[in-house]
Every structure is written in structure tokens, then in C-alpha cells.
Write an enzyme that holds these catalytic residues in place. Structure first.
Site, PDB file in Angstrom:
ATOM      1  N   CYS A  85       0.947  -1.198  -0.486  1.00  0.00           N
ATOM      2  CA  CYS A  85       0.176   0.001  -0.120  1.00  0.00           C
ATOM      3  C   CYS A  85       0.658   1.618   0.008  1.00  0.00           C
ATOM      4  O   CYS A  85       0.311   2.635  -0.148  1.00  0.00           O
ATOM      5  CB  CYS A  85      -1.009   0.124   1.126  1.00  0.00           C
ATOM      6  SG  CYS A  85       0.321  -0.282   2.485  1.00  0.00           S
ATOM      7  N   CYS A 101      -1.594  -4.569   6.577  1.00  0.00           N
ATOM      8  CA  CYS A 101      -0.604  -3.814   7.781  1.00  0.00           C
ATOM      9  C   CYS A 101      -0.132  -3.849   9.290  1.00  0.00           C
ATOM     10  O   CYS A 101       0.423  -3.379   9.370  1.00  0.00           O
ATOM     11  CB  CYS A 101      -2.402  -3.108   7.328  1.00  0.00           C
ATOM     12  SG  CYS A 101      -3.222  -2.647   6.124  1.00  0.00           S
TER      13      CYS A 101
HETATM   14 FE1  FES Z   1      -1.505   0.489   4.453  1.00  0.00          FE
HETATM   15 FE2  FES Z   1      -2.844  -0.104   6.630  1.00  0.00          FE
HETATM   16  S1  FES Z   1      -2.981   0.171   4.230  1.00  0.00           S
HETATM   17  S2  FES Z   1      -1.037  -0.025   6.437  1.00  0.00           S
END
Ligand code: FES
Length: 147
Positions: free
Chosen positions: A33, A102
Site C-alpha cells: 500500500c 498492514c
Molecule cells: Fe497501508 Fe493498512 S492499507 S497500512
């Protein structure tokens, strides 16, 4: 989507922030992400006596690092290295599938902080054998190739 324990750690995270004169700092950027996490540690006699986190990550990253910092406090470096994101998820009572990555931020930032400490102090730790502090970039290349 999130259980009560995750919500509780998200709303009232433990150990958020930074500390003065940390003995070690590790930061990790998620190849999934792009979010970042930084963990700072105070270490005495190879035991983690304090831990703080700072993240640009989402609620799951906040909850994961809240439990991760709680779990590593009072542990030896060797014992802390044995903890994985799976342990943090279990402690939280589960995370939704798309949010598993995450919790990897917390694991990797802890490992990088310990790696930082071990390199500065010439420590050989069993749990760091084969640990690559630049792995995120490799993962990233890997991901780019896959896309
Ligand atoms: Fe990036 Fe959760 S979406 S840390």
C-alpha cells in the site's frame, strides 16, 4: 468489518509517538500500500524496555503496532524477533484478509529496529540470520514485475 479489540486499539493506541534518544529505530514501507511505519526502541541488557510507533498507515496498521509494541516490551531481543505479524493478528483477535499486510508493517519495522541495534553494537542474533533490511525494495520490484 473490525472486531472490538481492533477498534479499541485503533481508537486508543498504546505507545504511539516517538521517544527521546532511542537506542534503535526501524522504519518500513509497505510494498502493498506504500504506507510507512517507524518503531523506536529503548534497550537495556538486550531487553526491550520501551517501544513507540509512528505510522502513516491505516487503522489496521495502528492497531497492529499498538499490540506489537505492547508485546515486545519486556522481551529480550531474541524473543521479540520470534514474533511475527501472525502473533499480532492473533492478539487482536483477527484482521480482515485485505488488511493482513498492514500487520506486516509492524513486524518488519520491529525487525529493522532490532537489526539497527545489532549492527550498531556488533551483536549476532540468531533471529536476524537471513534478514534482509532492504527486502521491501526487492518485494517492490517483484510486485512491479508481476503487474
Ligand atoms: Fe497501508 Fe493498512 S492499507 S497500512
Amino acid at each position: 468489518m473490525y472486531n472490538d479489540k481492533v477498534m479499541e486499539h485503533f481508537m486508543n493506541p498504546h505507545n504511539a509517538g516517538t521517544m527521546e534518544d532511542p537506542d534503535a529505530v526501524g522504519s518500513y514501507g509497505s510494498p502493498v500500500c506504500g504506507d510507512m511505519m517507524e518503531i523506536s526502541l529503548k534497550i537495556e541488557d538486550n531487553v526491550i524496555v520501551d517501544a513507540k510507533f509512528k505510522t502513516f498507515g491505516c487503522g489496521s496498521a495502528i492497531a497492529s503496532s499498538s499490540v506489537a509494541t505492547e508485546m515486545i516490551k519486556g522481551k529480550t531481543l531474541d524473543a521479540a524477533l520470534e514474533l511475527t505479524n501472525k502473533n499480532f493478528i492473533d492478539e487482536l483477535g483477527g484482521l480482515p484478509g485485505p488488511k493482513i499486510h498492514c500487520s506486516v508493517l509492524a513486524e518488519q519495522a520491529v525487525k529493522k529496529a532490532i537489526y539497527d541495534y545489532a549492527s550498531k553494537n556488533g551483536l549476532e542474533l540468531e533471529g536476524l540470520k537471513g534478514f534482509d533490511p532492504n527486502a521491501e525494495e526487492d518485494d517492490h520490484h517483484h510486485q512491479v514485475e508481476e503487474e
